[in-house]
Scaffold this active site. Structure first.
Site, PDB file in Angstrom:
ATOM      1  CE  LYS A 279      -8.235   2.960   7.809  1.00 60.59           C
ATOM      2  NZ  LYS A 279      -9.234   3.603   6.962  1.00 60.59           N
ATOM      3  CG  ASP A 295     -15.229  -9.019  19.488  1.00 61.00           C
ATOM      4  OD1 ASP A 295     -14.654  -7.968  19.152  1.00 61.00           O
ATOM      5  OD2 ASP A 295     -15.034  -9.583  20.579  1.00 61.00           O
ATOM      6  CG  HIS A 392     -10.402   9.126  -0.035  1.00 64.48           C
ATOM      7  ND1 HIS A 392     -10.425   7.759  -0.042  1.00 64.48           N
ATOM      8  CD2 HIS A 392     -10.344   9.512   1.249  1.00 64.48           C
ATOM      9  CE1 HIS A 392     -10.375   7.328   1.187  1.00 64.48           C
ATOM     10  NE2 HIS A 392     -10.329   8.373   2.003  1.00 64.48           N
TER      11      HIS A 392
HETATM   12  C1  MEV Z   1      -8.103   4.420   3.415  1.00 62.64           C
HETATM   13  O1  MEV Z   1      -9.089   4.250   4.394  1.00 62.64           O
HETATM   14  C2  MEV Z   1      -7.546   3.108   2.965  1.00 62.64           C
HETATM   15  C3  MEV Z   1      -6.388   3.173   1.969  1.00 62.64           C
HETATM   16  O2  MEV Z   1      -5.333   3.996   2.487  1.00 62.64           O
HETATM   17  C4  MEV Z   1      -5.900   1.769   1.757  1.00 62.64           C
HETATM   18  C5  MEV Z   1      -4.631   1.647   0.959  1.00 62.64           C
HETATM   19  O3  MEV Z   1      -3.797   2.568   0.954  1.00 62.64           O
HETATM   20  O4  MEV Z   1      -4.451   0.564   0.364  1.00 62.64           O
HETATM   21  C6  MEV Z   1      -6.820   3.806   0.687  1.00 62.64           C
END
Ligand code: MEV
Length: 438
Positions: A279, A295, A392
């Site tokens: 992700k 896309d 974050h």
């Molecule tokens: C957050 O959008 C993405 C992360 O969780 C990816 C990861 O854990 O490697 C920080």
């Protein structure tokens, strides 16, 4: 209770908005005002956006940002990114800067093959079907010569048409499994047009094939569609450096490299971790795919299927320590286009491609793979050093302050304050209230 409405799509935009506001929102005037605020002031631009899809009632903005300083095969790029998640662009920029002084990113295209299939049911003798297929294969190609003419002039077209027997998995199920070279186009329309013509030719030729019984002649096409699984439309991006150059987050290069490789190893064997790991990669990939008008759903579907190709969902990135060298790379399937679709229509997509120096589809595959690798490097680096929340929450701080209605002066003061304090919802609220009461 709301009642269904016939012919919503035929209403004028004003009537659509009126109907939606009256039936589904609490405050009709407020709804109209939000929708209108996001219209483009230039009616020509608005019309363009209205016509991308059906039933458009406004525009939905996402930030359009740029991550600079990406050194890719010795050339510097600023990468456009469209994404709502705070910290993604900052993380990409930070990773780009880190690798800028360590040789940058190296990339390689491993394949550009696209795929499409005609799925059909044939109840009969497989050998007869095989000889029928061999006889009509040239006719299948001939039947799409109008569609393939321009693509062939540019060096692309249909590369292979294969008959596949899947009747052991579903009674009578066979495919024409076709591969294509679509050059700078993503190729969905080209491929689907070829496949739909193949389907017609296949059914028609079966009807007149002398070798078939009446039942065999009634071979029936179920559907014809491209596949978003493109394991041979593949790109690799890599970074490497001496372990001594890897000092990060107060750790020695050796300790960092070891922890980093362990983190990747965990994502290789553990699907719960692999999904989040990937992700994070897609944070970078989708942002560039979206900014360049491609896309992202097709890319997402294909990438995740690739991540599971060996039977277990696994990491898309790999890392090794070889002697005193740290190596980190990604191999990823990406079906992208730099012509056709939105690329010449959406003004910001055109600009994004211009910022990238109007890349070929292959070059865009390389840039997108680099964005994914950089994003993953930044995420895993945070995870194995400071933890993810540190960066974050700092990036999220402005969102929280905006939500709490902080003024510009208050925001400036609190951004400074939280350089040295832990950001949480409660701590931000408390600090803001404290300033406001002073
Ligand atoms: C957050 O959008 C993405 C992360 O969780 C990816 C990861 O854990 O490697 C920080």
């Amino acid at each position: 209770m709301n009642t269904p409405l016939e012919g919503f799509s035929k209403l004028s935009k004003a009537d659509k908005i009126d109907w939606i506001a009256k039936h589904y929102t609490k405050d009709v005037e407020a709804t109209k005002s939000i929708l209108e605020k996001y219209w483009n002031t230039d009616p020509k631009v608005q019309k363009l956006h209205d016509e991308f899809i059906e039933n458009t009632i406004s525009n939905y903005y996402l930030p359009f940002a740029v991550a600079p300083n990406f050194l890719i095969n010795g050339k510097l790029y600023a990468i456009p990114m469209t994404i709502e998640e705070s910290s993604v662009v900052a993380a990409a920029s930070k990773a780009a800067k880190f690798w800028l002084t360590r040789g940058g990113f190296k990339t390689e295209i491993l394949g550009t093959e696209k795929v499409g299939q005609v799925h059909f049911i044939y109840k009969g003798d497989t050998e007869k079907l095989q000889s029928f297929f061999e006889e009509i294969e040239p006719e299948l190609r001939k039947s799409v010569s109008d569609i393939t003419l321009n693509m062939e002039k540019r060096g692309g077209g249909i590369t292979k048409i294969q008959l596949r027997d899947l009747s052991d998995q579903m009674e009578g199920y066979y495919q024409l499994h076709c591969t294509f070279e679509t050059l700078d186009a993503m190729g969905a329309n080209f491929i689907n047009s070829c496949l739909e013509q193949f389907a017609k030719t296949l059914e028609a030729k079966a009807q007149s094939f002398d070798g078939f019984s009446d039942e065999e002649k009634n071979l029936e096409v179920v559907m014809s569609i491209l596949s978003n699984y493109v394991p041979n439309c593949l790109v690799r991006a890599e970074v490497s450096c001496a372990i001594s150059e890897l000092n990060a987050g107060g750790m020695s290069g050796e300790e960092f490299a070891q922890k980093f490789v362990q983190a990747i190893a965990i994502a290789k064997i553990e699907p719960y971790r692999a999904v989040t790991h990937n992700k994070g990669i897609m944070n970078g990939i989708d942002a560039v795919v979206l900014a360049t008008g491609n896309d992202f759903r097709a890319v997402e579907a294909g990438v995740h299927a690739y991540a599971a190709k060996d039977g277990t969902y696994s990491s898309l990135t790999h890392a090794t320590i070889d002697g005193d060298t740290f190596k980190f790379w990604i191999e990823i399937p990406l079906a992208l286009g730099t012509v056709g679709g939105l690329t010449s229509l959406h003004p910001l997509v055109k600009l994004a491609l211009e910022i990238l120096q109007n890349p070929s589809a292959k070059k865009l595959m390389e840039i997108v793979a680099v964005a994914g690798l950089a994003q993953n490097f930044a995420a895993v680096r945070s995870l194995v050093t400071t933890g993810i929340q540190n960066g974050h929450m700092k990036m999220h701080l402005l969102n929280m302050l905006n939500q709490l209605g902080a003024t510009e002066a208050e925001k400036m003061q609190l951004v400074e304050h939280f350089k040295h304090h832990v950001v949480t919802n409660a701590s931000v609220k408390e600090a803001l209230e404290k300033i406001q009461s002073q």
